[in-house]
Enzyme design. Structure first.
Site, PDB file in Angstrom:
ATOM      1  N   HIS A   1       0.806  -1.224   0.000  1.00  0.00           N
ATOM      2  CA  HIS A   1       0.000   0.000   0.000  1.00  0.00           C
ATOM      3  C   HIS A   1       0.836   1.270   0.000  1.00  0.00           C
ATOM      4  O   HIS A   1       0.297   2.354  -0.228  1.00  0.00           O
ATOM      5  CB  HIS A   1      -0.997  -0.002   1.175  1.00  0.00           C
ATOM      6  CG  HIS A   1      -0.423   0.398   2.485  1.00  0.00           C
ATOM      7  ND1 HIS A   1      -0.006  -0.520   3.439  1.00  0.00           N
ATOM      8  CD2 HIS A   1      -0.212   1.621   3.040  1.00  0.00           C
ATOM      9  CE1 HIS A   1       0.432   0.122   4.502  1.00  0.00           C
ATOM     10  NE2 HIS A   1       0.319   1.422   4.288  1.00  0.00           N
TER      11      HIS A   1
ATOM     12  N   ASP B   1      -0.639  -7.469   1.525  1.00  0.00           N
ATOM     13  CA  ASP B   1      -0.002  -6.143   1.626  1.00  0.00           C
ATOM     14  C   ASP B   1       1.509  -6.291   1.773  1.00  0.00           C
ATOM     15  O   ASP B   1       2.093  -6.057   2.835  1.00  0.00           O
ATOM     16  CB  ASP B   1      -0.584  -5.382   2.818  1.00  0.00           C
ATOM     17  CG  ASP B   1      -0.179  -3.907   2.820  1.00  0.00           C
ATOM     18  OD1 ASP B   1       0.328  -3.430   1.781  1.00  0.00           O
ATOM     19  OD2 ASP B   1      -0.375  -3.244   3.858  1.00  0.00           O
TER      20      ASP B   1
ATOM     21  N   SER C   1       4.480   2.789   7.677  1.00  0.00           N
ATOM     22  CA  SER C   1       4.052   1.718   6.778  1.00  0.00           C
ATOM     23  C   SER C   1       5.210   1.148   5.971  1.00  0.00           C
ATOM     24  O   SER C   1       6.016   1.892   5.410  1.00  0.00           O
ATOM     25  CB  SER C   1       2.990   2.239   5.810  1.00  0.00           C
ATOM     26  OG  SER C   1       1.796   2.532   6.489  1.00  0.00           O
TER      27      SER C   1
END
Length: 487
Positions: free
Chosen positions: A283, A339, A436
């Site tokens: 992502h 992911d 992230s």
């Protein structure tokens, strides 16, 4: 999370001159030049790669200068040089600013421009190996009537090192060292090959003989090439595991040498695998909440420090390709399955105390409830973007507790078997936007190294409850397949 520079030991200035001589004879001789006369230096190449840059790199170089650098290797060795970054003003036939590589037995090679520019002649991925034990790099820039820094060309960054005579195969090799052990009259030359510990380990070791160009033979006259493999998960400056407090702390240089800082659609993280792959979250490349994604978005990767400004000085590592797991669905905003992504760098990275890879998991015991691990990153902290690498010590949470926590809040996010959760509902923690793609690592007591068990994927808010991670173990086969060229 969504919604949820070691410089080579060189001098550019001649030791015999601290400035521009004022003598008339010198001015007449060099009147064609606008700046100082030629500067020279001599470098001694070593086993480990060292950096050589244009003056002031990565800042724009000045106009009207000439610098020559002679790189010399010990007796019995040659010099290898390869450019990692090259950005000179392009010109027809490189008649303007240029870099020239020359050594005995070969015609000089002149380069200018940038990769992909229609004008100029950049060196690209070509490597230069001297036929003797020395190589000269000459950097020339044309005089200009304009401001000397009024252009956007930053020059070059090159790596140089020693290689064995008759070297003919490409190496990524920060990894391989060679020690000459031949006596006068010996033919062929014998070289004791070894890997640069503790950053690499040998898959095949011993005294090898350079019998013919590009061929190494062992004592039994069997062909063998020394393979140096990166050592993963063993920082030279490991984190102190005896701390008892949870929460955020500032990382010391070398604590998390696998940590990458990425800039794609925003800041993110990642972890080095081997010497040319970055493990990250899908992502960060294809965000769930992005309405108008730009095509051919640039992917920037930085390594080697705990301070972002220092990482930027060390330079971006160009990405060759991006591989996103096929299970990732960008248009499913509440489903972060798959992911995970891999970034293959254009060049292998020389490993050292501040750049080392992390290991991959191989068993479920690394996910047992209560096991303490560490997550590091450059994410937001108390509403502010951090410029220093931070880390938190957090436990693997019981799966049922995380499920209950989501249900209590009536959250629609998918919590699949290919994910796990980390944190303590009663404790605040620091995983937030910008983290992230960074990894959660635990210590493997059996293998005695650090393992990346999770990738920061999603969460509800910052500093509260639990955070949810991509379970790396579920994707190890896919990771290895991509890295080995099978997927």
């Amino acid at each position: 999370m969504p919604g949820p520079r070691v410089w080579g030991k060189y001098l550019w200035r001649s030791p015999h001159s601290k400035g521009c001589p004022g003598a008339m004879w010198w001015l007449l001789l060099w009147g064609v030049l606008q700046a100082c006369p030629t500067r020279g230096s001599v470098l001694l190449a070593q086993e480990l790669p060292q950096q050589l840059t244009s003056p002031g790199y990565p800042e724009p170089y000045g106009k009207g200068q000439e610098s020559s650098t002679d790189i010399k290797a010990p007796e019995g060795f040659a010099v290898r040089l390869v450019f990692q970054d090259f950005d000179l003003e392009p010109s027809q036939d490189c008649a303007g600013d240029s870099v020239t590589i020359s050594f005995v037995g070969s015609d000089p090679s002149q380069f200018c421009g940038q990769q992909g520019s229609p004008l100029g002649r950049p060196p690209g991925q070509r490597e230069f190996v001297s036929s003797g034990r020395s190589l000269r790099l000459t950097f020339r820039t044309q005089p200009s009537s304009e401001n000397k820094t009024a252009h956007l060309h930053k020059g070059f960054l090159a790596l140089y090192q020693t290689v064995a005579v008759n070297y003919s195969q490409p190496i990524s090799e920060a990894s391989r060292g060679s020690e000459a052990i031949n006596a006068p009259g010996d033919n062929p030359a014998k070289v004791q090959n070894h890997c640069q510990e503790p950053y690499y380990q040998a898959a095949a070791a011993g005294a090898l003989t350079c019998a013919t160009p590009g061929t190494w033979k062992d004592r039994q006259d069997g062909e063998e090439v020394l393979q140096c493999m990166p050592v993963c998960g063993r920082p030279v400056t490991p984190i102190a595991q005896n701390q008892t407090t949870l929460g955020s702390s500032r990382a010391k240089l070398g604590n998390f040498p696998w940590q990458a800082f990425t800039s794609i659609h925003g800041r993110g993280g990642g972890a080095l695998l081997g010497d040319r792959w970055i493990l990250t979250a899908a992502h960060t490349i294809y965000p769930k909440d992005s309405v108008s994604l730009r095509k051919n978005q640039s992917v920037n990767v930085f390594l080697g420090h705990t301070a972002i400004d220092e990482m930027l000085k060390l330079g971006n590592h160009p990405v060759h390709r991006v591989v996103v797991h096929p299970d990732y669905r960008q248009n499913e905003s509440h489903n972060f399955s798959g992911d995970i992504a891999l970034l293959e760098l254009q060049h292998s990275i020389p490993l050292g105390p501040n750049v080392l890879p992390v290991c991959l998991p191989d068993n479920e015991t690394l996910y047992r409830s209560g096991l303490l691990g560490y997550v590091s990153g450059f994410g937001m902290e108390m509403g502010w973007l951090t410029t220093e690498l931070k880390y938190s010590r957090l436990p693997v949470a019981p799966r049922e507790a995380c499920n209950a926590w989501l249900q209590k809040r009536q959250r629609p996010e998918v919590f699949s078997d290919n994910m796990f959760c980390v944190g303590d509902e009663t404790q605040r923690h620091s995983v937030c936007q910008g983290d992230s793609g960074s990894v959660y690592v635990v210590w493997d007591n059996h293998a005695h190294h650090w393992v990346a068990t999770g990738i920061v994927s999603w969460g509800i808010g910052c500093g509260e409850g639990y955070d949810f991670y991509t379970k790396v173990l579920s994707y190890v086969d896919w990771i290895k397949g991509v890295m080995n060229g099978k997927n």
